[in-house]
Motif scaffolding. Structure first.
Motif, PDB file in Angstrom:
ATOM      1  N   THR A   5       0.855  -1.195   0.000  1.00  0.00           N
ATOM      2  CA  THR A   5       0.000   0.000   0.000  1.00  0.00           C
ATOM      3  C   THR A   5       0.887   1.239   0.000  1.00  0.00           C
ATOM      4  OG1 THR A   5      -1.514  -1.243   1.367  1.00  0.00           O
ATOM      5  CG2 THR A   5      -1.900   1.133   1.196  1.00  0.00           C
ATOM      6  N   THR A  51       2.037   5.138   0.395  1.00  0.00           N
ATOM      7  CA  THR A  51       1.597   6.326   1.136  1.00  0.00           C
ATOM      8  C   THR A  51       2.344   7.570   0.686  1.00  0.00           C
ATOM      9  OG1 THR A  51       3.239   6.043   2.869  1.00  0.00           O
ATOM     10  CG2 THR A  51       1.123   4.920   3.196  1.00  0.00           C
ATOM     11  N   GLY A  60       1.235   8.571  -4.845  1.00  0.00           N
ATOM     12  CA  GLY A  60       1.077   7.109  -4.831  1.00  0.00           C
ATOM     13  C   GLY A  60       2.386   6.355  -4.962  1.00  0.00           C
ATOM     14  N   THR A  76       7.042   4.057  -0.548  1.00  0.00           N
ATOM     15  CA  THR A  76       8.244   4.509   0.153  1.00  0.00           C
ATOM     16  C   THR A  76       8.937   3.331   0.821  1.00  0.00           C
ATOM     17  OG1 THR A  76       7.083   4.824   2.218  1.00  0.00           O
ATOM     18  CG2 THR A  76       7.067   6.679   0.689  1.00  0.00           C
ATOM     19  N   ASP A  79       6.891   2.163   3.696  1.00  0.00           N
ATOM     20  CA  ASP A  79       5.766   1.309   3.280  1.00  0.00           C
ATOM     21  C   ASP A  79       6.241  -0.128   3.077  1.00  0.00           C
ATOM     22  OD1 ASP A  79       4.210   3.573   3.183  1.00  0.00           O
ATOM     23  OD2 ASP A  79       4.408   3.832   1.005  1.00  0.00           O
TER      24      ASP A  79
END
Lengths: 482, 381
Positions: A194, A196, A200, A203, A206
């Motif tokens: 997902t 963040t 979009g 990272t 993430d």
């Protein structure tokens, strides 16, 4: 140079297939047309021959995965020096040993199938109307730096991802090169993370959070030893978890339902909720059957076959069907007719490594005891080897499930769809039993019969089961009824 | 299981072991192969081997995503190659979709034969160049086309002239399932009453996809010819010499103005119906094994060996030719590239059409956009 083989559509309009078994491993040398993998489509099991000669660099999908048509499944390096003669497949005739494909395109594009379709469009351009024609360029080559990854490869996600997850549906996953590199090291499919970040972007945080959450954990009640730090991979001794995904808290694993499991579920639901089942039970003294088995085992004619209580139970069922042929029938709901079968294809439920299968012995009513034993041995061996064909499982007329082999007394079996009766054969125990007015240790078992009450009434079902029991109680009865 | 009883009364010259059979029934047919020499028999063998290699390679290419579909001829090589060898150059062939052996003998290039199966083209070759029509996927339509063509040949005065270079016949190939189509009945009626020079060549390969022949006919197919007044013969379709002989007889009759002949070649489809089919669902391994022992290629090889016409160097050459053919098919099929999408708009109407033009423009724009997207992604990766 290395090339990728995208999963072709081997039928007409199939969209996916399950990877059943790899026939090659990383490092193997393969020849053109050598069988690489066996796949299972909605239509059949199919072997895929290699389009390339060379050395296997990576298997890009795992056994058990269901893969969309167009997804690269294997990467082969076509280094001429590394392609010696390989035994060609018997299926598709002699293969070339020289790598004839070096001149061919590196894109690995498939002609047939679903290609990238809409997934290649990142939303930069909107279609003027409707759904675009599903032509589109197919599976683009992965960037060179990403070659050879065994993990799901971010370079491949311009093809619709096998999981059909949201990120892939929007197109390419955005992430910076170091994050991509880390994802590859961690074996994480970026499309499943997902994002963040701004716009979009996935990272590093993430990715790390996703990898942490997805890690399998040892639980207090897990069979693995929690004190052993090396024992954190439960898959080895828990093969049923292998294709699943662990929940973020590590307390649950969700495994997609497919192949034999799926078909079993469909058949059982169809049967249980269309045929009203009634089950009747009978406890029977089978001491004389046990003596018969001992006698047959000593018989030279039977020296090359296994004589078991199941075999005698099969014969008893065939004799009982002969006396009550109405039970050997099928309910045709669409036609509003009962179909009476003048042959017995006797099904035997078999637990196999791939799941429950119910092959049947064709025209079992024609077989004498010896040939019945041989047919049972064949059926069992084929099922254990996982080679039971669809034909062997179709057109059964009556089934026996031998729950006794698990030490179980009895059960309420669910009918094999299309049949009207199923017998559960329980364990045979030495039991205190009233025999000629005295309590004696006798060999006793339980029989249960489920039948389809639409076409079999309680009287017929009960008389049938009583007749099966009479043969097992006194096999000499077979002489009278044969 | 094997329809042993059905095999009674088959015309045979070469039995399954490869031995020559001499019976009063086949005497006239043996006379028709008397002129064949060792080179002719070896040529038949080579054509059968090349046909099978074509088959295997095309099947592999379908499994590799290079063909949309393929229908194997495996097991039917004798019926196809034997009958095709009997043809005169001016004779005309109407195939179904499995007659790779016939088209091979007629000289149609293997790559051209695969264009249809790749979705590249609706045809693939110029029928006039080889006197061989295109593959026909609609069941039975070619039987009518062939009879109509034969009636045209008749009206062109190309029948019964006595000139062996001029007299022309038309051979149409179809299967046991197709016999249940009305087209076959109509074609046989027209051929019969018009004495059209049509040879109806039925390959009874036992299975119409998953339906056995018992679901198509209660009598041998050849028996149906009598009802039309068409001379019929039932031949062992795995015996290349007998297939050659019966076809030659039928062609002689057609050339001389004697009208049509109905041939039932009793054979077996050893492979799947097509690459989309799984025959294990409807037939047994025992049946496949029975027919594997009746392989038409093995049968001719046994004859060549027994008669001393087998030569190891020659056989190695055939095997090498087969491998070279396979390599060429692999390379050139891929080189065909993706099917051209513009072509699908070009022949819808004879004259320009506004709606079609709009759709063609939209398709072109869509393809350009897809290419742009790919470039954009490459740049922003």
């Amino acid at each position: 140079m290395s090339q990728r083989f995208p999963l072709p559509d081997v039928g007409e309009g199939l969209t996916e297939a399950e990877i059943v078994e790899w026939r090659v491993a990383v490092g193997d040398t393969v020849a053109v047309n050598q069988v690489l993998v066996e796949i299972e489509t909605a239509k059949s099991l199919v072997e895929l021959p290699s389009p390339f000669a060379g050395t296997v660099v990576a298997l890009l999908v795992a056994e058990g995965d269901t893969v969309d048509v167009g997804t690269p499944i294997i990467e082969v390096s076509s280094d001429a020096a590394a392609a010696p003669v390989v035994e060609p497949s018997p299926v598709v005739e002699p293969a070339e040993t020289a790598p004839v494909e070096t001149a061919s395109s590196d894109s690995g594009s498939v002609l047939v199938g679903y290609g990238t379709a809409d997934a290649g469009a990142t939303g930069r351009r909107r279609r003027r109307r409707g759904t675009p024609p599903a032509a589109a360029p197919v599976a683009e080559p992965a960037p060179p730096g990403e070659r050879g990854a065994t993990a799901p490869d971010p370079g491949a996600i311009s093809v619709p991802a096998a999981n059909g997850n949201g990120a892939a549906a929007q197109g390419r996953v955005l992430a910076k090169p170091p994050v991509r590199k880390l994802a590859k090291e961690l074996g994480v499919d970026l499309a499943s993370v997902t994002p963040t970040g701004p716009g979009g972007i996935v990272t590093r945080e993430d990715l790390v959070a996703h990898a942490e959450a997805a890690k399998a954990r040892t639980l207090g009640n897990y069979p693995a030893d929690p004190s052993d730090p090396s024992d954190d991979a439960p898959d080895a001794d828990q093969p049923w978890l292998a294709t699943g995904s662990v929940s973020p808290d590590g307390r649950r694993t969700r495994v997609p339902v497919k192949s034999v499991r799926k078909r079993t579920a469909e058949a059982m639901v169809a049967s249980a909720f269309s045929a009203p089942h009634v089950t009747v039970f009978h406890t029977v003294d089978v001491t004389k059957t046990m003596k018969l088995i001992a006698a047959l085992k000593a018989d030279r004619e039977f020296s090359d076959v296994r004589v078991t209580p199941l075999l005698i139970a099969m014969k008893a069922v065939l004799l009982a069907i002969n006396r009550h042929p109405e039970i050997n029938a099928s309910w045709d709901d669409a036609a509003q007719e009962i179909v009476y079968k003048h042959y017995v294809n006797l099904g035997i439920a078999a637990a196999t490594p791939r799941g429950l299968v119910v092959p049947n012995i064709k025209d079992a009513h024609r077989l004498d005891l010896l040939h019945l034993a041989r047919a049972l041995a064949d059926l069992t061996a084929t099922a254990r080897a996982g080679r039971t064909t669809p034909a062997a499982m179709s057109d059964g007329t009556f089934t026996i499930t031998n729950v006794g082999v698990f030490g179980i007394d009895t059960g309420t079996p669910i009918l094999n769809p299309g049949e009207a009766g199923i017998l559960a054969f329980g364990v045979i125990r030495e039991t205190p039993w009233v025999h000629h007015g005295k309590i004696k240790p006798r060999w006793v078992t339980n029989l249960s019969l489920s039948f389809d009450h639409r076409l079999v009434d309680g009287e017929l079902g009960s008389r049938f089961l009583a007749d099966v029991a009479r043969v097992l109680e006194d096999p000499a009865r077979a002489l009278a009824w044969a | 299981m094997a329809p042993v009883a059905d095999e009674q009364g088959l015309l045979q010259i070469l039995d399954p072991s490869g031995a020559l059979v001499e019976t009063p029934e086949n005497a006239a047919y043996r006379a028709r192969i008397a002129h064949l020499g060792a080179d002719d028999r070896r040529a038949m063998y080579r054509d059968m081997v090349l046909t099978r290699r074509f088959d295997d390679e095309a099947t592999a290419l379908q499994r590799q995503g290079e063909l949309a579909l393929f229908a194997q001829a495996r097991g039917q090589e004798a019926a196809q190659v034997g009958s095709a060898h009997a043809l005169a150059p001016q004779d005309y062939v109407f195939p179904s979709y499995r007659e790779h052996g016939v088209l091979h003998v007629r000289g149609v290039d293997p790559i051209d034969r695969l264009r249809l199966f790749r979705g590249q083209d609706h045809g693939g070759w110029d029928p006039a160049e080889h006197n061989a029509q295109l593959y026909t996927l609609v069941l039975g339509s070619q039987v009518l086309h062939a009879t109509g063509y034969a009636m045209g040949v008749q009206r062109d005065g190309l029948v019964g002239t006595g000139d062996p270079d001029k007299d022309t016949a038309v051979v149409v190939y179809f299967g046991d399932g197709t016999t249940s189509q009305g087209d076959v009945h109509e074609a046989m009626v027209f051929a019969s009453v018009n004495d059209a020079p049509t040879v109806f060549f039925l390959q009874n390969n036992q299975w119409a996809i998953s339906e056995p022949t018992a679901r198509q006919a209660k009598v041998p197919f050849a028996a149906r010819g009598a009802g039309y007044g068409i001379p019929s013969v039932r031949v062992d379709g795995n015996d290349v010499l007998a297939c050659y002989a019966v076809t030659l007889e039928a062609l002689e009759r057609a050339h001389a103005g004697g009208g049509p002949t109905f041939i039932e070649a009793f054979t077996y489809r050893m492979g799947a119906h097509t690459t989309s089919d799984d025959p294990t669902r409807y037939r047994t391994r025992e049946e496949e094994e029975y027919w594997r022992r009746r392989d038409p290629i093995d049968r001719l090889a046994a004859l060549l060996t027994a008669s001393g016409e087998w030569d190891e160097a020659w056989a190695a050459g055939v095997a090498a030719d087969a491998e070279a053919l396979a390599a060429r098919i692999r390379t050139q099929t891929r080189e065909l590239g993706a099917p051209p999408t513009a072509a699908m708009f070009e022949h819808v109407y004879a004259t320009p059409h506004a709606t079609v033009a709009e759709e063609a423009a939209w398709q072109a724009e869509y393809e350009n956009a897809a290419a742009d997207n790919a470039a954009y992604e490459e740049a922003t990766r």
